[in-house]
Design a protein around this motif. Structure first.
Motif, PDB file in Angstrom:
ATOM      1  N   VAL A 281       0.836  -1.207   0.000  1.00 24.00           N
ATOM      2  CA  VAL A 281       0.000   0.000   0.000  1.00 24.00           C
ATOM      3  C   VAL A 281       0.867   1.251   0.000  1.00 24.00           C
ATOM      4  O   VAL A 281       0.571   2.239  -0.710  1.00 24.00           O
ATOM      5  CB  VAL A 281      -0.944  -0.018   1.221  1.00 24.00           C
ATOM      6  N   SER A 282       1.952   1.244   0.776  1.00 27.21           N
ATOM      7  CA  SER A 282       2.847   2.410   0.818  1.00 27.21           C
ATOM      8  C   SER A 282       3.473   2.662  -0.549  1.00 27.21           C
ATOM      9  O   SER A 282       3.570   3.817  -1.001  1.00 27.21           O
ATOM     10  CB  SER A 282       3.948   2.185   1.860  1.00 27.21           C
ATOM     11  N   ILE A 283       3.888   1.593  -1.237  1.00 27.50           N
ATOM     12  CA  ILE A 283       4.481   1.750  -2.570  1.00 27.50           C
ATOM     13  C   ILE A 283       3.457   2.309  -3.553  1.00 27.50           C
ATOM     14  O   ILE A 283       3.757   3.199  -4.363  1.00 27.50           O
ATOM     15  CB  ILE A 283       5.058   0.402  -3.054  1.00 27.50           C
ATOM     16  N   LEU A 284       2.222   1.784  -3.485  1.00 22.21           N
ATOM     17  CA  LEU A 284       1.166   2.289  -4.380  1.00 22.21           C
ATOM     18  C   LEU A 284       0.896   3.770  -4.138  1.00 22.21           C
ATOM     19  O   LEU A 284       0.723   4.554  -5.082  1.00 22.21           O
ATOM     20  CB  LEU A 284      -0.111   1.474  -4.182  1.00 22.21           C
ATOM     21  N   LEU A 285       0.880   4.162  -2.860  1.00 22.11           N
ATOM     22  CA  LEU A 285       0.649   5.578  -2.551  1.00 22.11           C
ATOM     23  C   LEU A 285       1.779   6.450  -3.078  1.00 22.11           C
ATOM     24  O   LEU A 285       1.547   7.545  -3.603  1.00 22.11           O
ATOM     25  CB  LEU A 285       0.493   5.772  -1.046  1.00 22.11           C
ATOM     26  N   LEU A 286       3.018   5.969  -2.944  1.00 18.66           N
ATOM     27  CA  LEU A 286       4.150   6.742  -3.454  1.00 18.66           C
ATOM     28  C   LEU A 286       4.098   6.885  -4.970  1.00 18.66           C
ATOM     29  O   LEU A 286       4.431   7.934  -5.532  1.00 18.66           O
ATOM     30  CB  LEU A 286       5.466   6.065  -3.036  1.00 18.66           C
ATOM     31  N   VAL A 287       3.668   5.806  -5.663  1.00 19.84           N
ATOM     32  CA  VAL A 287       3.604   5.845  -7.124  1.00 19.84           C
ATOM     33  C   VAL A 287       2.464   6.727  -7.608  1.00 19.84           C
ATOM     34  O   VAL A 287       2.598   7.510  -8.567  1.00 19.84           O
ATOM     35  CB  VAL A 287       3.484   4.413  -7.688  1.00 19.84           C
ATOM     36  N   LEU A 288       1.317   6.615  -6.940  1.00 17.75           N
ATOM     37  CA  LEU A 288       0.127   7.327  -7.403  1.00 17.75           C
ATOM     38  C   LEU A 288       0.000   8.742  -6.847  1.00 17.75           C
ATOM     39  O   LEU A 288      -0.841   9.513  -7.321  1.00 17.75           O
ATOM     40  CB  LEU A 288      -1.122   6.531  -7.032  1.00 17.75           C
ATOM     41  N   PRO A 290       1.841  11.567  -7.064  1.00 20.22           N
ATOM     42  CA  PRO A 290       1.955  12.694  -8.012  1.00 20.22           C
ATOM     43  C   PRO A 290       0.744  12.829  -8.922  1.00 20.22           C
ATOM     44  O   PRO A 290       0.279  13.956  -9.188  1.00 20.22           O
ATOM     45  CB  PRO A 290       3.220  12.350  -8.803  1.00 20.22           C
ATOM     46  N   ALA A 291       0.221  11.712  -9.409  1.00 21.38           N
ATOM     47  CA  ALA A 291      -0.940  11.766 -10.295  1.00 21.38           C
ATOM     48  C   ALA A 291      -2.161  12.295  -9.556  1.00 21.38           C
ATOM     49  O   ALA A 291      -2.952  13.089 -10.097  1.00 21.38           O
ATOM     50  CB  ALA A 291      -1.216  10.372 -10.861  1.00 21.38           C
ATOM     51  N   ILE A 292      -2.320  11.864  -8.294  1.00 18.72           N
ATOM     52  CA  ILE A 292      -3.468  12.341  -7.512  1.00 18.72           C
ATOM     53  C   ILE A 292      -3.365  13.835  -7.265  1.00 18.72           C
ATOM     54  O   ILE A 292      -4.350  14.585  -7.380  1.00 18.72           O
ATOM     55  CB  ILE A 292      -3.551  11.558  -6.185  1.00 18.72           C
ATOM     56  N   VAL A 293      -2.157  14.305  -6.931  1.00 18.21           N
ATOM     57  CA  VAL A 293      -1.967  15.736  -6.683  1.00 18.21           C
ATOM     58  C   VAL A 293      -2.244  16.541  -7.958  1.00 18.21           C
ATOM     59  O   VAL A 293      -2.881  17.605  -7.933  1.00 18.21           O
ATOM     60  CB  VAL A 293      -0.535  15.989  -6.171  1.00 18.21           C
ATOM     61  N   GLU A 294      -1.784  16.038  -9.097  1.00 20.52           N
ATOM     62  CA  GLU A 294      -2.002  16.739 -10.361  1.00 20.52           C
ATOM     63  C   GLU A 294      -3.484  16.804 -10.713  1.00 20.52           C
ATOM     64  O   GLU A 294      -3.982  17.846 -11.172  1.00 20.52           O
ATOM     65  CB  GLU A 294      -1.211  16.045 -11.472  1.00 20.52           C
ATOM     66  N   MET A 295      -4.208  15.714 -10.506  1.00 18.24           N
ATOM     67  CA  MET A 295      -5.638  15.708 -10.802  1.00 18.24           C
ATOM     68  C   MET A 295      -6.381  16.654  -9.877  1.00 18.24           C
ATOM     69  O   MET A 295      -7.330  17.334 -10.296  1.00 18.24           O
ATOM     70  CB  MET A 295      -6.194  14.285 -10.691  1.00 18.24           C
ATOM     71  N   MET A 296      -5.978  16.704  -8.613  1.00 20.36           N
ATOM     72  CA  MET A 296      -6.650  17.622  -7.682  1.00 20.36           C
ATOM     73  C   MET A 296      -6.359  19.069  -8.043  1.00 20.36           C
ATOM     74  O   MET A 296      -7.231  19.939  -7.949  1.00 20.36           O
ATOM     75  CB  MET A 296      -6.192  17.328  -6.240  1.00 20.36           C
ATOM     76  N   SER A 297      -5.138  19.371  -8.498  1.00 19.39           N
ATOM     77  CA  SER A 297      -4.804  20.749  -8.861  1.00 19.39           C
ATOM     78  C   SER A 297      -5.465  21.190 -10.168  1.00 19.39           C
ATOM     79  O   SER A 297      -5.669  22.383 -10.405  1.00 19.39           O
ATOM     80  CB  SER A 297      -3.287  20.889  -8.983  1.00 19.39           C
ATOM     81  N   SER A 298      -5.795  20.223 -11.030  1.00 20.34           N
ATOM     82  CA  SER A 298      -6.440  20.565 -12.305  1.00 20.34           C
ATOM     83  C   SER A 298      -7.946  20.712 -12.171  1.00 20.34           C
ATOM     84  O   SER A 298      -8.633  21.002 -13.150  1.00 20.34           O
ATOM     85  CB  SER A 298      -6.109  19.509 -13.359  1.00 20.34           C
ATOM     86  N   GLY A 299      -8.472  20.468 -10.974  1.00 20.25           N
ATOM     87  CA  GLY A 299      -9.902  20.652 -10.754  1.00 20.25           C
ATOM     88  C   GLY A 299     -10.749  19.450 -11.068  1.00 20.25           C
ATOM     89  O   GLY A 299     -11.977  19.554 -11.156  1.00 20.25           O
TER      90      GLY A 299
END
Length: 301
Positions: A281-288, A290-299
């Motif tokens: 789970v920790s590895i998945l969170l580390l991998v995902l 950046p993508a989650i942060v980018e999607m949240m910043s794009s609205g």
């Protein structure tokens, strides 16, 4: 103010005289105890932990006056020390329990005085000295238990090799003392070789093999070791086939160790599942992340 100075001086003088008398009385009391001074290479047994820390005189004093009270505890410690391989220079159970009493009394007096001065309360000092003064006794009692348990575990690990070597040498028509001597030479410095050396010394001093093996049994706590030694003793008494007896016990011991290792591996598998899931789970969170942060910043969320 001037009238108080003589009274203070008188009190100090009387306190000094009282302390001197108490020290003289204790010295005279301890001096009445006959103490055997031990030395390396001298007559009598070599020095043990009691002599190393300079407590021989107070220990002998406690034994001379309170041994009947401490006899039961001394017997318990004696058995622990035997199972532990006679640590601390070969100290006996009665010496060890007397040493614990002496150290507790010294701890009580020293810590009680220090805490009494620090807190300004006599009762507080007495309570602190009573509680903290027991720490040395409790610590060294636990140390004796640890020595016993550690020796038991080491003998349990070394015994299968001992048994296999004895079986092989017995199949080669060696006598039992020869098999024991070969093991002592093949595994120097091990706990099991120390016990075998002691057994061979007993035989060399004229003790029969059965009696020497019985003494070896009394020094053991590991169940599988005691079981094999008893079987060997019974074989010696009844004259049964020793090689077949030892071979059967070696086979049974290997099977028990395999079962124990299998159970340990099963327990390890169950214990490792949760940490492994957390790592995934920790590895998945580390991998995902950046993508989650980018999607949240794009609205998108």
């Amino acid at each position: 103010m001037m009238s108080q100075i003589p009274l203070a001086l008188i009190a100090i003088v009387f306190a000094g005289i009282t302390a001197a008398l108490i020290v003289w009385w204790i010295g005279d009391l301890l001096g009445s105890i006959q103490v055997v001074r031990r030395s390396h290479g001298g007559d009598g047994p070599p020095p043990n932990i009691v002599d190393s820390i300079g407590m021989r005189t107070p220990v002998e004093f406690v034994l001379a006056h309170f041994e009947p009270v401490l006899a039961d505890y001394g017997a318990q410690l004696e058995q622990k020390l035997i199972y532990g391989g006679r640590p601390f220079g070969g100290v006996t159970g009665r010496e060890y329990i007397a040493l614990l009493v002496v150290m507790s009394l010294f701890g009580f007096v020293l810590l009680g005085v220090l805490f009494g001065i620090a807190s300004g309360s006599i009762i507080g000092g007495l309570v602190a000295g009573l509680i903290l003064g027991l720490i040395p006794a409790i610590y060294f009692w636990v140390v004796a238990d640890d020595k016993m348990q550690d020796r038991k575990e080491r003998i349990s690990r070394e015994f299968p090799y001992f048994l296999d070597l004895v079986v092989m040498t017995q199949q080669a028509q060696a006598t039992l003392p020869e098999s024991l001597r070969l093991y002592a030479e093949a595994a120097p410095g091990t706990v099991m070789s120390e016990e075998i050396d002691q057994t061979l010394k007993d035989v060399a001093l004229g003790t029969g093999m059965v009696e020497a093996l019985q003494r070896l049994e009394r020094r053991m706590t590991a169940e599988e070791v005691v079981r094999v030694i008893r079987a060997v003793i019974q074989g010696e008494v009844e004259g049964s086939n020793r090689v077949e007896l030892l071979r059967e016990h070696a086979r049974d011991l290997r099977f028990r160790r395999w079962e124990k290792a299998d159970r340990a591996s099963e327990k390890l598998k169950a214990k490792i599942v949760m940490p492994a899931m957390m790592i995934v789970v920790s590895i998945l969170l580390l991998v995902l992340a950046p993508a989650i942060v980018e999607m949240m910043s794009s609205g998108m969320f």
